[in-house]
Write a protein that holds these residues in place. Structure first.
Motif, short mmCIF file in Angstrom:
data_model
loop_
_atom_site.label_atom_id
_atom_site.label_comp_id
_atom_site.label_asym_id
_atom_site.label_seq_id
_atom_site.Cartn_x
_atom_site.Cartn_y
_atom_site.Cartn_z
N HIS A 31 22.00 -66.52 15.33
CA HIS A 31 22.59 -65.36 16.01
C HIS A 31 24.07 -65.30 15.62
CE1 HIS A 31 22.67 -62.72 19.89
NE2 HIS A 31 23.58 -62.31 19.03
N MET A 32 24.40 -64.32 14.77
CA MET A 32 25.78 -64.20 14.28
C MET A 32 26.49 -63.01 14.91
SD MET A 32 25.65 -64.90 10.25
CE MET A 32 24.67 -66.23 9.55
N LEU A 33 27.81 -63.08 14.91
CA LEU A 33 28.64 -61.92 15.24
C LEU A 33 29.05 -61.29 13.91
CD1 LEU A 33 28.55 -63.46 17.88
CD2 LEU A 33 30.93 -62.90 18.23
N VAL A 34 28.64 -60.05 13.71
CA VAL A 34 28.71 -59.46 12.37
C VAL A 34 29.54 -58.17 12.37
CG1 VAL A 34 27.32 -58.57 10.47
CG2 VAL A 34 26.45 -60.44 11.87
N ASP A 35 30.43 -58.08 11.39
CA ASP A 35 31.19 -56.84 11.16
C ASP A 35 31.76 -56.25 12.46
OD1 ASP A 35 30.53 -57.08 8.45
OD2 ASP A 35 28.69 -55.93 8.69
N ASP A 36 32.41 -57.12 13.24
CA ASP A 36 32.99 -56.69 14.51
C ASP A 36 34.39 -56.15 14.24
OD1 ASP A 36 33.55 -56.28 17.13
OD2 ASP A 36 33.73 -58.40 17.68
N THR A 37 34.43 -55.05 13.52
CA THR A 37 35.70 -54.49 13.03
C THR A 37 35.49 -53.00 12.74
OG1 THR A 37 37.17 -54.49 11.10
CG2 THR A 37 35.00 -55.40 10.76
N ASP A 38 36.59 -52.28 12.68
CA ASP A 38 36.50 -50.85 12.34
C ASP A 38 36.55 -50.64 10.83
OD1 ASP A 38 36.69 -50.03 15.14
OD2 ASP A 38 38.74 -50.80 15.00
N ASP A 39 36.62 -51.73 10.07
CA ASP A 39 36.77 -51.64 8.61
C ASP A 39 35.45 -51.24 7.96
OD1 ASP A 39 37.23 -51.95 5.94
OD2 ASP A 39 37.59 -54.12 6.03
N GLU A 40 35.44 -50.06 7.34
CA GLU A 40 34.21 -49.57 6.72
C GLU A 40 33.77 -50.44 5.54
OE1 GLU A 40 36.20 -45.88 5.81
OE2 GLU A 40 35.83 -46.17 3.68
N ASN A 41 34.67 -51.30 5.08
CA ASN A 41 34.31 -52.18 3.96
C ASN A 41 33.77 -53.53 4.42
OD1 ASN A 41 35.17 -50.39 1.85
ND2 ASN A 41 37.25 -50.77 2.58
N SER A 42 33.63 -53.71 5.74
CA SER A 42 33.09 -54.97 6.24
C SER A 42 31.57 -54.89 6.16
CB SER A 42 33.54 -55.18 7.69
OG SER A 42 33.12 -56.45 8.15
N ARG A 43 30.99 -55.65 5.24
CA ARG A 43 29.60 -55.39 4.89
C ARG A 43 28.74 -56.65 4.89
NH1 ARG A 43 29.70 -50.20 0.96
NH2 ARG A 43 30.68 -48.89 2.51
N SER A 44 29.03 -57.55 5.84
CA SER A 44 28.22 -58.77 5.85
C SER A 44 26.82 -58.55 6.43
CB SER A 44 28.94 -59.93 6.54
OG SER A 44 29.65 -59.50 7.65
N LEU A 45 26.62 -57.46 7.19
CA LEU A 45 25.28 -57.18 7.71
C LEU A 45 24.29 -56.97 6.56
CD1 LEU A 45 23.44 -56.76 10.13
CD2 LEU A 45 24.18 -54.38 10.24
N GLU A 46 24.77 -56.35 5.50
CA GLU A 46 23.91 -56.11 4.33
C GLU A 46 23.39 -57.43 3.77
OE1 GLU A 46 25.88 -55.16 0.51
OE2 GLU A 46 24.68 -53.32 0.54
N TYR A 47 24.31 -58.38 3.58
CA TYR A 47 23.88 -59.65 3.01
C TYR A 47 23.05 -60.45 4.01
CZ TYR A 47 23.90 -64.11 0.58
OH TYR A 47 23.50 -65.27 -0.05
N LEU A 48 23.40 -60.35 5.30
CA LEU A 48 22.62 -61.07 6.31
C LEU A 48 21.16 -60.58 6.32
CD1 LEU A 48 22.54 -63.08 8.74
CD2 LEU A 48 23.04 -61.13 10.21
N ALA A 49 20.98 -59.26 6.25
CA ALA A 49 19.62 -58.70 6.24
C ALA A 49 18.88 -59.14 4.97
CB ALA A 49 19.67 -57.18 6.34
N LEU A 50 19.58 -59.09 3.84
CA LEU A 50 18.96 -59.50 2.58
C LEU A 50 18.53 -60.97 2.64
CD1 LEU A 50 18.40 -58.65 -0.42
CD2 LEU A 50 20.60 -59.72 -0.97
N LYS A 51 19.45 -61.80 3.10
CA LYS A 51 19.19 -63.23 3.20
C LYS A 51 18.01 -63.51 4.14
CE LYS A 51 20.68 -67.61 2.64
NZ LYS A 51 20.62 -68.29 1.34
N THR A 52 17.95 -62.74 5.23
CA THR A 52 16.86 -62.90 6.19
C THR A 52 15.51 -62.62 5.52
OG1 THR A 52 18.33 -62.24 7.98
CG2 THR A 52 15.99 -62.12 8.44
N MET A 53 15.49 -61.59 4.68
CA MET A 53 14.25 -61.28 3.95
C MET A 53 13.92 -62.38 2.95
SD MET A 53 14.47 -57.22 3.12
CE MET A 53 16.05 -56.51 3.43
#
Ligand SMILES: [Zn+2]
Length: 412
Positions: free
Chosen positions: A208-230
């Motif tokens: 359970h991670m805290l992900v992209d908790d920022t207003d920065d549109e370039n914060s994109r760790s959710l993409e890699y987290l989802a990929l890694k999960t798959m």
């Protein structure tokens, strides 16, 4: 029968039922139960829900608001700075006492399952996690508690934390936390996620991670987290909190991420309380809300939960804590106002959270665990609108909290 809850209104049903409980199980749900229970509870036509969930809550920091200096900027960095002043001197027994106070408050509001986060890193070491472990020992007959070992200062940028996380899992933490977006570069955010998966695999635990908790549109760790999960075949075993950067993504990229999250079976936990006060502090007008794209996630079939995060701490000065308030909050922020959307808001503190925590014997049906809440309102709509007291809270077939309120309108 140990307990019979009579005249209970279940979600989506017109007529009331009686719920019979023996030991820690529901044994029958029927219009009229014969006989007498050792304990009889008359719900009187009130809504009865299965036990509520709070799937994201930092109790190691809770109630520091009583003793801390104010967070003048209201921002995340200043909250982290204030917390660090305390973390250097954390005493596990003291952390357990504060945790106990908020857990008791949560139980009175119908919470039967908590996922508690403990900061683990080189500043506070394992003292926060040990405090939560002490609290779990004390309260585990009144509620379920999972403890997340959470690297609040990052992993790559806080050398030594990976080893501490590993140790925290050995000492009894249940879930591997993460904070990838807080690393200095995208490459290190990905490395952070890789490290978390390695620890989770080594200990056979969920993430359970805290992900992209920022207003920065370039914060994109959710993409890699989802990929890694798959790629790691962790479907249904990963949750991502906040993901507020989704609000800043362009619509085309956001649609891809929503699709990846749903495909990977990553649960998104929204924490509307904190993000409404903490996000977009640098925005002029219009100010963003810093909330994940809830409606798009729901439409795509992703699992979404709503949880508390903070109670009177350097990040957020309020918080009861009450899952029903979390449901109301997300209904406002994500604009869930239609009848089926109100049900979705309640799902986020009940069935969706149970799915995220992989609790399989959850719900109001024969054979399910006897975790019940008698809400002092006749329907989901009224429960959200009135935020009424929880008259009875039952955990593992035992009443663990009761609330009686008398309110009177006085005519002259
Ligand atoms: Zn949090």
């Amino acid at each position: 029968m140990d307990i019979v809850v009579r005249n209970a209104k279940l979600r989506g049903q017109k007529n009331t039922v009686d719920i019979c409980i023996e030991k820690d199980r529901i044994v029958s749900v029927a219009p009229k139960a014969p006989g007498q229970g050792r304990q009889e509870i008359d719900a009187g036509g009130s809504l009865v829900l299965p036990g509520l969930f709070n799937l994201h809550h930092h109790t190691d920091k809770s109630l520091l608001g009583e003793v801390m200096r104010p967070n003048v900027s209201g921002t995340l960095p200043e909250a982290i700075e204030i917390t660090n002043e305390f973390k250097r001197n954390y005493d596990p027994a003291e952390v357990a006492r504060r945790t106990g106070r908020v857990v008791e408050a949560g139980i009175k509001n119908g919470t039967t399952f908590f996922r508690l986060f403990a900061d683990v890193g080189t500043i506070g070491g394992l003292r926060g996690a040990r405090g939560l472990l002490l609290a779990r020992e004390k309260y585990n007959k009144y509620c379920d508690i999972q403890i997340v070992a959470f690297p609040q200062e990052g992993i790559v940028r806080d050398p030594g934390t990976a080893e501490l996380l590993d140790e925290a899992m050995k000492e009894g933490c249940d879930v591997v936390g993460g904070l990838p977006w807080y690393e200095y570069t995208d490459a290190e955010a990905r490395e952070h996620i890789d490290i978390c998966f390695n620890i989770a695999k080594r200990h056979g635990r969920d993430i359970h991670m805290l992900v992209d908790d920022t207003d920065d549109e370039n914060s994109r760790s959710l993409e890699y987290l989802a990929l890694k999960t798959m790629r790691e075949d962790f479907h249904g075993r990963v949750a991502a909190s906040h993901c507020g950067a989704m609000a800043a993504y362009n619509d085309v990229y956001a649609a891809k991420i929503v699709d990846m999250v749903a495909t990977a079976g990553v649960t998104i936990s929204v924490n509307a309380h904190i993000n409404l006060v903490c996000s977009a502090r640098l925005d002029r007008e219009p100010k963003r809300r810093g909330i994940a794209r809830v409606k798009e996630l729901l439409a795509r079939g992703a699992n979404v939960v709503s949880s508390q995060d903070d109670v009177n701490d350097p990040y957020y000065p309020f918080g009861k804590p009450d899952p029903m308030e979390c449901a109301l909050m997300i209904a406002h922020v994500a604009q869930l106002t239609l009848p089926h959307e109100l049900e979705q808001a309640i799902d986020m503190i009940t069935v969706n959270a149970a799915r995220a925590a992989r609790v399989t014997d959850y719900g109001i049906a024969p054979g399910k665990r006897a975790d019940l809440v008698v809400v002092d309102a006749p329907s989901v709509h009224e429960a959200l609108r009135l935020q009424p007291v929880r008259r009875h809270v039952i955990k593992n077939g035992r009443e663990v909290a009761r609330t009686v309120v008398t309110q009177q309108f006085i005519t002259s």
